[in-house]
Design a protein around this motif. Sequence first.
Motif, PDB file in Angstrom:
ATOM      1  N   PRO A 149       0.839  -1.199   0.000  1.00  0.00           N
ATOM      2  CA  PRO A 149       0.000   0.000   0.000  1.00  0.00           C
ATOM      3  C   PRO A 149       0.874   1.249   0.000  1.00  0.00           C
ATOM      4  N   VAL A 150       0.345   2.312  -0.578  1.00  0.00           N
ATOM      5  CA  VAL A 150       1.137   3.526  -0.720  1.00  0.00           C
ATOM      6  C   VAL A 150       1.552   4.087   0.637  1.00  0.00           C
ATOM      7  N   GLU A 151       0.693   3.979   1.650  1.00  0.00           N
ATOM      8  CA  GLU A 151       1.047   4.492   2.979  1.00  0.00           C
ATOM      9  C   GLU A 151       2.267   3.768   3.537  1.00  0.00           C
ATOM     10  N   THR A 152       2.331   2.458   3.307  1.00  0.00           N
ATOM     11  CA  THR A 152       3.480   1.688   3.786  1.00  0.00           C
ATOM     12  C   THR A 152       4.747   2.093   3.057  1.00  0.00           C
ATOM     13  N   ARG A 153       4.626   2.384   1.788  1.00  0.00           N
ATOM     14  CA  ARG A 153       5.808   2.820   1.025  1.00  0.00           C
ATOM     15  C   ARG A 153       6.337   4.142   1.561  1.00  0.00           C
ATOM     16  N   VAL A 154       5.443   5.054   1.893  1.00  0.00           N
ATOM     17  CA  VAL A 154       5.884   6.330   2.461  1.00  0.00           C
ATOM     18  C   VAL A 154       6.589   6.089   3.795  1.00  0.00           C
ATOM     19  N   LEU A 155       6.012   5.232   4.636  1.00  0.00           N
ATOM     20  CA  LEU A 155       6.612   4.933   5.927  1.00  0.00           C
ATOM     21  C   LEU A 155       7.996   4.310   5.772  1.00  0.00           C
ATOM     22  N   ARG A 156       8.142   3.419   4.807  1.00  0.00           N
ATOM     23  CA  ARG A 156       9.436   2.756   4.596  1.00  0.00           C
ATOM     24  C   ARG A 156      10.490   3.729   4.091  1.00  0.00           C
ATOM     25  N   ARG A 157      10.107   4.621   3.193  1.00  0.00           N
ATOM     26  CA  ARG A 157      11.070   5.615   2.714  1.00  0.00           C
ATOM     27  C   ARG A 157      11.476   6.540   3.848  1.00  0.00           C
ATOM     28  N   ASP A 217      10.596   9.512  17.049  1.00  0.00           N
ATOM     29  CA  ASP A 217      10.496   8.150  17.584  1.00  0.00           C
ATOM     30  C   ASP A 217      10.812   7.168  16.452  1.00  0.00           C
ATOM     31  N   ARG A 218      12.117   6.894  16.251  1.00  0.00           N
ATOM     32  CA  ARG A 218      12.538   6.024  15.155  1.00  0.00           C
ATOM     33  C   ARG A 218      12.064   4.597  15.343  1.00  0.00           C
ATOM     34  N   ALA A 219      12.063   4.112  16.577  1.00  0.00           N
ATOM     35  CA  ALA A 219      11.643   2.722  16.822  1.00  0.00           C
ATOM     36  C   ALA A 219      10.179   2.533  16.437  1.00  0.00           C
ATOM     37  N   ARG A 220       9.344   3.477  16.799  1.00  0.00           N
ATOM     38  CA  ARG A 220       7.927   3.362  16.459  1.00  0.00           C
ATOM     39  C   ARG A 220       7.713   3.478  14.958  1.00  0.00           C
ATOM     40  N   LEU A 221       8.460   4.377  14.323  1.00  0.00           N
ATOM     41  CA  LEU A 221       8.360   4.507  12.878  1.00  0.00           C
ATOM     42  C   LEU A 221       8.735   3.214  12.184  1.00  0.00           C
ATOM     43  N   GLU A 222       9.817   2.583  12.634  1.00  0.00           N
ATOM     44  CA  GLU A 222      10.261   1.333  12.008  1.00  0.00           C
ATOM     45  C   GLU A 222       9.226   0.226  12.185  1.00  0.00           C
ATOM     46  N   ARG A 223       8.565   0.198  13.333  1.00  0.00           N
ATOM     47  CA  ARG A 223       7.510  -0.805  13.535  1.00  0.00           C
ATOM     48  C   ARG A 223       6.348  -0.557  12.587  1.00  0.00           C
ATOM     49  N   ARG A 224       5.987   0.708  12.412  1.00  0.00           N
ATOM     50  CA  ARG A 224       4.886   1.047  11.507  1.00  0.00           C
ATOM     51  C   ARG A 224       5.245   0.707  10.059  1.00  0.00           C
TER      52      ARG A 224
END
Length: 226
Positions: A149-157, A217-224
Amino acid sequence: MSRRGSRVTQFELLDALSPNEQREFIAACTPRRFRRRDIVCHEGDPGDCLHLITTGRLIVRVTTPLGHTATLTILGPGEMFGEQALLSPDARRTATIVAVTDAATLTLNRVQLERLRAEHPQVERFLTNSLAAQVRRLSASVLEALYLPVETRVLRRLSHLARVYGDENGRPAQIRLTQEDLASMAGTTRATANKVLRELEEQGVVRLSRGSVTVLDRARLERRAR
């Protein structure tokens, strides 16, 4: 300690070489420095050298078939670009590289590389590892674009950028990049990227300001982003 058990450089891809070979590889390179907004190379330029990034961050942009400019990624210390260009005498740069901060690289031209390959056969393994890593990154990007999903791609970038701009102490990473660039990396629109960022800001994961995103919060971002 084993022959290959001691890293003498910050470049993981050079781990295929022995410590002595690593030192000779680095010694053969020519240091270069770039100021913020300097163009390291233009798309279509002759590929005359590879760059190993020692400090700073550089942005990678390409021209789309419709003539637009697309941002692919950000490169940081320990990463490398331009190795493909050295494998063919008539190779051309496939992207434009621009320094987004003051930066420094170590460059190795074709003549220097051929000398190292002749003197140290393990340099072939370094080149193979480098190209294999690039293929894996491209394959992962294609799979993400097709199936996530596009939201996940944004989160990963954004998670990747937080690692590039962050430090080992886990302090907030201030990403000096436009939302348009982030959207381009994720293959979406600025409006969609902004929506994801606003939601993250409401959750206390990031802080938005003009021309930058600070990851709190990098840890939370990485989980998301998983």
